[in-house]
Design a protein around this motif. Structure first.
Motif, PDB file in Angstrom:
ATOM      1  N   ALA A   1       0.668  -1.207   0.085  1.00 41.37           N
ATOM      2  CA  ALA A   1       0.084  -0.039  -0.145  1.00 41.37           C
ATOM      3  C   ALA A   1       0.855   1.386   0.111  1.00 41.37           C
ATOM      4  O   ALA A   1       1.789   1.408   0.705  1.00 41.37           O
ATOM      5  CB  ALA A   1      -0.933  -0.076   1.124  1.00 41.37           C
ATOM      6  N   ASN A   2       0.359   2.260  -0.548  1.00 41.09           N
ATOM      7  CA  ASN A   2       0.816   3.682  -0.589  1.00 41.09           C
ATOM      8  C   ASN A   2      -0.320   4.663  -0.888  1.00 41.09           C
ATOM      9  O   ASN A   2      -1.295   4.308  -1.548  1.00 41.09           O
ATOM     10  CB  ASN A   2       2.101   3.895  -1.527  1.00 41.09           C
ATOM     11  N   THR A   3      -0.527   5.558  -0.045  1.00 41.41           N
ATOM     12  CA  THR A   3      -1.538   6.609  -0.419  1.00 41.41           C
ATOM     13  C   THR A   3      -0.830   8.062  -1.137  1.00 41.41           C
ATOM     14  O   THR A   3       0.113   8.428  -0.680  1.00 41.41           O
ATOM     15  CB  THR A   3      -2.053   7.088   0.975  1.00 41.41           C
ATOM     16  N   LEU A   4      -1.558   8.092  -2.039  1.00 41.02           N
ATOM     17  CA  LEU A   4      -1.063   9.315  -3.030  1.00 41.02           C
ATOM     18  C   LEU A   4      -2.165  10.186  -3.231  1.00 41.02           C
ATOM     19  O   LEU A   4      -3.208   9.837  -3.514  1.00 41.02           O
ATOM     20  CB  LEU A   4      -0.717   8.759  -4.313  1.00 41.02           C
ATOM     21  N   GLY A   5      -2.086  11.563  -2.991  1.00 41.70           N
ATOM     22  CA  GLY A   5      -3.148  12.578  -3.017  1.00 41.70           C
ATOM     23  C   GLY A   5      -2.823  13.836  -2.172  1.00 41.70           C
ATOM     24  O   GLY A   5      -1.941  14.027  -1.800  1.00 41.70           O
ATOM     25  N   PRO A   6      -4.046  14.485  -2.029  1.00 40.73           N
ATOM     26  CA  PRO A   6      -5.628  14.056  -2.394  1.00 40.73           C
ATOM     27  C   PRO A   6      -5.541  14.484  -3.936  1.00 40.73           C
ATOM     28  O   PRO A   6      -6.306  14.157  -4.568  1.00 40.73           O
ATOM     29  CB  PRO A   6      -6.221  14.990  -1.605  1.00 40.73           C
TER      30      PRO A   6
END
Length: 321
Positions: free
Chosen positions: A188-193
């Motif tokens: 997992a990685n979170t990119l954003g918003p």
């Protein structure tokens, strides 16, 4: 400009945000296509056309996805404070290893494991020590190879918030093997918003060439860490120059800054001498904010009960003649 990709009524759309950050103006093609084409002027023109047209849904009415599909993600280790705390936590070292100072080291992580700004993130199989990492990602807008730091700035399209989730207990045996990270990082990685174009934050650049953007992380609503991007030991331009030595960067590639000081639980564990705060559990909510780039907030979800772990067969046969 701020560009986003979102899901609404089961369909995926790309858009540019209005000046108030409330309305999404749909683009005439996907943000992935526009970014990976390698023509920043065409991206800006598409954004201007969208803003001149009718507004789409309100931001609060949609689910934000990762802004675009990155061809690759290089993640650097750019903050001395983070290395100091994590080295003590994971390796028992009381100092930063001398080799760290020689060059801006990085590894490749999984571009196909991206979550949106407010998605739930499940615990990976076999993990009992889950952690977050607060970073900024620089997005490449034009191809480049063997760039100097002075040249590299023109290749940065924009920036986004980057959470490089880490399974610390899965990382430990991978570190011992010495081949780099694999299952401890690729889930997992979170990119954003959203993708914020470089011109939007240029006014935050300090006299030494660093972007002075405040960075903070909260766990279940309580602030537990803060730093500034200006405390990195290398600028993005220097990191890109190193990455392009004998190698290409391509449009849409993301280069992570590395975790800022106090930007991960493992740092707290190293400095406190115990796992306080404890590793992430289902129900915990991690919120990362970077000045000028926005906020991502993800709740931890239960993961698989069982982990597939095939053990090697010990081969005692003599080689064939």
């Amino acid at each position: 400009m701020r560009f986003a990709t979102y899901e609404s009524s089961g369909a995926e759309h790309s858009a540019v945000l209005d000046a108030d950050g409330d309305r999404l103006h749909p683009l005439d093609e996907s943000l992935t296509a526009l970014v990976t084409r390698g023509d920043p002027d065409a991206l800006r023109a598409a954004g201007e056309r969208a803003l001149a047209g009718p507004a789409g849904p309100r931001l609060a009415e949609v689910r934000l996805l990762a802004p675009f599909q990155a061809p690759s993600i290089r993640d650097f280790v750019g903050f001395e404070a983070h290395i100091e705390g994590v080295s003590k936590s994971l390796d028992g070292l009381e100092h930063v290893p001398e080799v760290w100072y020689r060059a801006p080291a990085f590894y490749f992580t999984n571009p196909h494991a991206s979550y949106g700004a407010h998605d739930g993130v499940p615990v990976p199989a076999g993990c009992r020590v889950l952690d977050f990492e607060l970073e900024v990602g620089a997005v490449i807008g034009r191809s480049g190879r063997n760039l100097t730091p002075d040249q590299a700035g023109a290749h940065i399209l924009g920036y986004l918030v980057f959470n490089d989730w880490s399974a610390r207990d899965l990382q430990k045996p991978e570190r011992e093997l010495g081949l780099g990270f694999s299952k401890g990082k690729d889930f997992a990685n979170t990119l954003g918003p959203w993708l914020v174009t470089a011109d939007e934050v240029e006014q935050h650049r300090d006299a030494d060439g660093y972007l002075d953007l405040a960075m903070s992380v909260s766990l279940n609503g309580g602030l537990i860490g803060r730093d500034t991007l200006a405390n990195a030991s290398w600028t993005f331009e220097e990191m890109i120059a190193y990455a392009t030595r004998d190698a290409w960067v391509r449009p849409g590639d993301i280069l992570g800054s590395g975790t800022c000081g106090w930007g991960a639980l493992a740092e707290h564990w190293g400095r406190n001498g115990e796992r306080t705060p404890p590793p992430l559990q289902p129900g915990d909510e991690v919120t990362l904010t970077v000045e000028g780039l926005g906020t991502v907030s993800n709740r931890i979800l239960p993961g698989p009960e069982q982990a597939y772990l095939p053990r090697a067969r010990k081969r005692g046969r003599s080689p064939r003649p």
